[in-house]
Design an enzyme around this catalytic site. Structure first.
Site, PDB file in Angstrom:
ATOM      1  N   ASN A  92       2.139  -8.656 -12.735  1.00  0.00           N
ATOM      2  CA  ASN A  92       1.463  -7.852 -11.656  1.00  0.00           C
ATOM      3  C   ASN A  92       1.664  -8.567 -10.168  1.00  0.00           C
ATOM      4  O   ASN A  92       1.887  -9.546 -10.027  1.00  0.00           O
ATOM      5  CB  ASN A  92       0.217  -7.411 -11.642  1.00  0.00           C
ATOM      6  N   ARG A 138      -6.509 -10.456  -0.528  1.00  0.00           N
ATOM      7  CA  ARG A 138      -6.790 -11.665   0.855  1.00  0.00           C
ATOM      8  C   ARG A 138      -7.240 -12.855   0.067  1.00  0.00           C
ATOM      9  O   ARG A 138      -7.853 -12.744  -0.914  1.00  0.00           O
ATOM     10  CB  ARG A 138      -7.838 -11.248   1.868  1.00  0.00           C
ATOM     11  N   ASP A 142     -13.093  -6.099   7.791  1.00  0.00           N
ATOM     12  CA  ASP A 142     -12.227  -5.565   7.003  1.00  0.00           C
ATOM     13  C   ASP A 142     -11.379  -4.313   7.742  1.00  0.00           C
ATOM     14  O   ASP A 142     -11.574  -3.846   8.662  1.00  0.00           O
ATOM     15  CB  ASP A 142     -12.852  -5.059   5.707  1.00  0.00           C
TER      16      ASP A 142
HETATM   17  C1  FMN Z   1      -3.339  -5.732   4.319  1.00  0.00           C
HETATM   18  C2  FMN Z   1      -3.719  -5.616   3.007  1.00  0.00           C
HETATM   19  C3  FMN Z   1      -4.947  -6.333   2.409  1.00  0.00           C
HETATM   20  C4  FMN Z   1      -5.282  -5.932   1.009  1.00  0.00           C
HETATM   21  N1  FMN Z   1      -6.446  -6.757   0.710  1.00  0.00           N
HETATM   22  C5  FMN Z   1      -6.908  -6.598  -0.617  1.00  0.00           C
HETATM   23  C6  FMN Z   1      -7.976  -7.212  -1.215  1.00  0.00           C
HETATM   24  O1  FMN Z   1      -8.466  -8.301  -0.474  1.00  0.00           O
HETATM   25  N2  FMN Z   1      -8.191  -7.058  -2.369  1.00  0.00           N
HETATM   26  C7  FMN Z   1      -7.882  -5.996  -3.157  1.00  0.00           C
HETATM   27  O2  FMN Z   1      -8.297  -5.761  -4.183  1.00  0.00           O
HETATM   28  N3  FMN Z   1      -6.894  -5.250  -2.393  1.00  0.00           N
HETATM   29  C8  FMN Z   1      -6.594  -5.473  -1.280  1.00  0.00           C
HETATM   30  N4  FMN Z   1      -5.390  -4.635  -0.736  1.00  0.00           N
HETATM   31  C9  FMN Z   1      -4.938  -3.319  -1.453  1.00  0.00           C
HETATM   32  C10 FMN Z   1      -4.164  -3.811  -2.830  1.00  0.00           C
HETATM   33  O3  FMN Z   1      -2.871  -4.457  -1.942  1.00  0.00           O
HETATM   34  C11 FMN Z   1      -3.766  -2.401  -3.108  1.00  0.00           C
HETATM   35  O4  FMN Z   1      -4.662  -1.966  -3.847  1.00  0.00           O
HETATM   36  C12 FMN Z   1      -2.426  -2.778  -4.211  1.00  0.00           C
HETATM   37  O5  FMN Z   1      -2.185  -1.343  -4.844  1.00  0.00           O
HETATM   38  C13 FMN Z   1      -2.988  -3.342  -5.247  1.00  0.00           C
HETATM   39  O6  FMN Z   1      -1.972  -3.572  -6.451  1.00  0.00           O
HETATM   40  P1  FMN Z   1      -2.598  -3.653  -8.112  1.00  0.00           P
HETATM   41  O7  FMN Z   1      -2.746  -2.112  -8.226  1.00  0.00           O
HETATM   42  O8  FMN Z   1      -1.059  -4.117  -8.671  1.00  0.00           O
HETATM   43  O9  FMN Z   1      -3.613  -4.417  -8.042  1.00  0.00           O
HETATM   44  C14 FMN Z   1      -4.888  -4.981   0.487  1.00  0.00           C
HETATM   45  C15 FMN Z   1      -4.035  -4.127   0.991  1.00  0.00           C
HETATM   46  C16 FMN Z   1      -3.275  -4.280   2.232  1.00  0.00           C
HETATM   47  C17 FMN Z   1      -2.396  -3.601   2.814  1.00  0.00           C
HETATM   48 MN    MN Z   2       0.058  -3.330 -10.171  1.00  0.00          MN
END
Ligand code: FMN
Ligand code: MN
Length: 484
Positions: free
Chosen positions: A168, A173, A281
């Site tokens: 994955n 952050r 945030d």
């Molecule tokens: C700039 C930015 C910061 C982010 N920070 C977080 C974070 O701190 N925690 C989190 O769970 N998702 C965060 N996200 C959202 C996830 O990256 C997003 O939900 C992504 O689809 C997660 O991938 P996954 O489904 O593989 O977990 C952030 C997205 C962006 C664009």
């Molecule tokens: Mn994913």
């Protein structure tokens, strides 16, 4: 496609979409204040390169994807709708009517090989390997005054499911606690958190690799809401039209994108939590402190002359809006596979993705709008949709004013509102309980007799074609006069 951030930045420079800041500025608040100011300029402002961040000789790049033209350039399209068309084509191959016809599908089959990443021996991201380097060597920003510390805001966090080995990559952050430890803010609904859940059940340490400044396509893909178990690198192969190159980490058993500027290798221990936050945030407010796992650094590998790529989140619109817009276009054709009645959807910037979702449908039966709401609330990260407005197909959901007008005129709140409770975004501070609360659907479609509507639905105001033609002619004459 851009092989790395360096070539992307060079192209932005050539297109005059990059502003270089030579002024020495502090990574504590000053750089982020500039980024915020620039993001608020019309169209999202230029990309930024801070050449002299105080206390570091590594330049800071930001707002790289923060405009429609730059997100398109990053993903290799002229218009984000091209992404929808490409994905639609790839996922709906035509049925060949014979051998010669089947041969025509070869280019499509070739593209399928791009889905699998490949491993290389030498990678730019490992030009310098230092086992004892600390995070203090990087110009990590403190973005808002009450933040708990400096935060790595655009890390590509790579993990593997300890049981299935599935990879994955997500952007989560990381708050810097000291030179060798950070927070790991994967929210409980996300891919990284699921891998950690499995590791904790097994009582095992979970290895984590963090790529900073990976190539543009990969960076976008790490933010994309891929269904669980589907590798983000597959999507990167599809959008980038070539196989993603990976290299083995030096101190842990994970592969990282070879194109990255900087890589942090490390692990999280089962059972370990530490207070993380507050953090300014993407809601536009501070997120409250909460306990999250702790990332322990084992090694930093990097290019000889790296760039530190970051983003600042805050009151919308910010750079993340454009990354979200790309996901809206990428996932529309995929959502349509199970919900073909969906015509279009739009996530307004002010709704910070999931707070406000506007959907238009080709309404076919009574209660259809409510079926769409239920489907969204059950579909991956769309479960977070706090307010879903469903309109008929003749409404342009990309036009927020049109949706407001139609909603106001088409809705009787005593009949057309659905309220449900369920999982909500971890960052939703208004919810009745952490990560659990209410969601609302507004059926702003024209109501049918079968839905209990007894009146005659009023017609929209349109003049006759003949009168419109006369108006055109008169208007042309008038504007001709006024401009001469
Ligand atoms: C700039 C930015 C910061 C982010 N920070 C977080 C974070 O701190 N925690 C989190 O769970 N998702 C965060 N996200 C959202 C996830 O990256 C997003 O939900 C992504 O689809 C997660 O991938 P996954 O489904 O593989 O977990 C952030 C997205 C962006 C664009
Ligand atoms: Mn994913």
């Amino acid at each position: 496609m851009f092989k790395d951030i360096t070539s992307f930045i060079a192209e932005l420079d050539r297109r005059k979409e990059l502003a270089r800041v030579a002024e020495p500025l502090s990574p504590a608040l000053e750089i982020s204040a500039v980024i915020d100011r620039v993001s608020k300029s019309p169209g999202g402002g230029p990309a930024l390169l801070f050449e002299r961040p105080a206390g570091s000789d590594i330049p800071v790049a930001a707002n790289l994807y923060g405009s429609m033209s730059r997100i398109c350039l990053a993903l290799g399209v002229g218009d984000l709708n091209e992404l929808s068309h490409e994905i639609e084509e790839l996922t709906t191959p035509p049925m060949p009517k014979g051998f010669m016809d089947a041969l025509k599908l070869m280019p499509l089959v070739n593209r399928l090989t791009d889905l699998l990443p490949k491993t290389v021996k030498d990678a730019p991201c490992q030009e310098v390997v230092s086992i004892d380097a600390g995070l203090d060597s990087l110009p990590i920003l403190k973005t808002w005054p009450d933040d708990g510390g400096p935060y790595i805001t655009l890390p590509l966090v790579v993990t593997r499911d300890p049981e299935t080995g599935m990879r994955n990559i997500g952007v989560y952050r990381m708050q810097v606690f000291d030179r060798r430890t950070t927070g790991m803010h994967w929210q409980q609904h996300k891919g990284g958190a699921q891998h950690y859940r499995v590791a904790e059940r097994l009582g095992k340490r979970l290895e984590v690799a963090v790529a900073l400044g990976a190539d543009p396509v990969l960076t976008y893909c790490a933010t994309a809401p891929m269904p669980e178990g589907l590798d983000e690198l597959m999507l990167a192969g599809v959008i980038g039209k070539e196989r993603v190159e990976l290299v083995k980490c030096r101190t842990i058993d994970l592969d990282v994108p070879a194109s990255a500027q900087i890589v942090l290798e490390g692990y999280v221990e089962p059972g370990e939590r530490r207070r993380e936050g507050p953090f300014g945030d993407h809601t536009g407010f501070y997120s409250s402190p909460a306990d999250f796992p702790v990332f322990h650094l084992t090694c930093i590998t990097r290019r000889a002359k790296p760039v530190y790529v970051t983003t600042v989140v805050g009151i919308p619109p910010m750079e993340d809006f454009y990354l979200g817009k790309a996901s809206e276009r990428v996932f529309l054709p995929l959502i349509r596979k199970t919900l073909p009645e969906i015509v279009d959807m739009h996530f307004p910037a002010a709704g910070i993705f999931h707070n406000l979702v506007l959907v238009s449908i080709d309404k076919r039966y009574p209660g259809h709008a409510r079926k769409i709401m239920s489907a969204f609330w059950g579909l991956g990260q769309l479960m977070f949709s706090k307010c879903i407005v469903v309109v008929d197909k003749d409404v342009n959901v990309q036009d927020e004013a049109e949706v407001a007008w139609i909603t106001g005129t088409h809705v009787d709140p005593s009949r057309d509102i659905a309220i449900v409770t369920g999982p909500v975004d971890d960052l939703d501070e208004a919810a009745v309980a952490p990560a659990f609360g209410g969601k609302m659907g507004i059926d702003a479609t024209r109501k049918w007799p079968a839905e209990g509507y007894t009146g005659t639905w009023p017609g929209r105001l349109v003049t006759t074609p003949a009168a419109a033609a006369r108006a055109d002619a008169v208007w042309r004459a008038l504007s001709g006069k006024s401009s001469s």
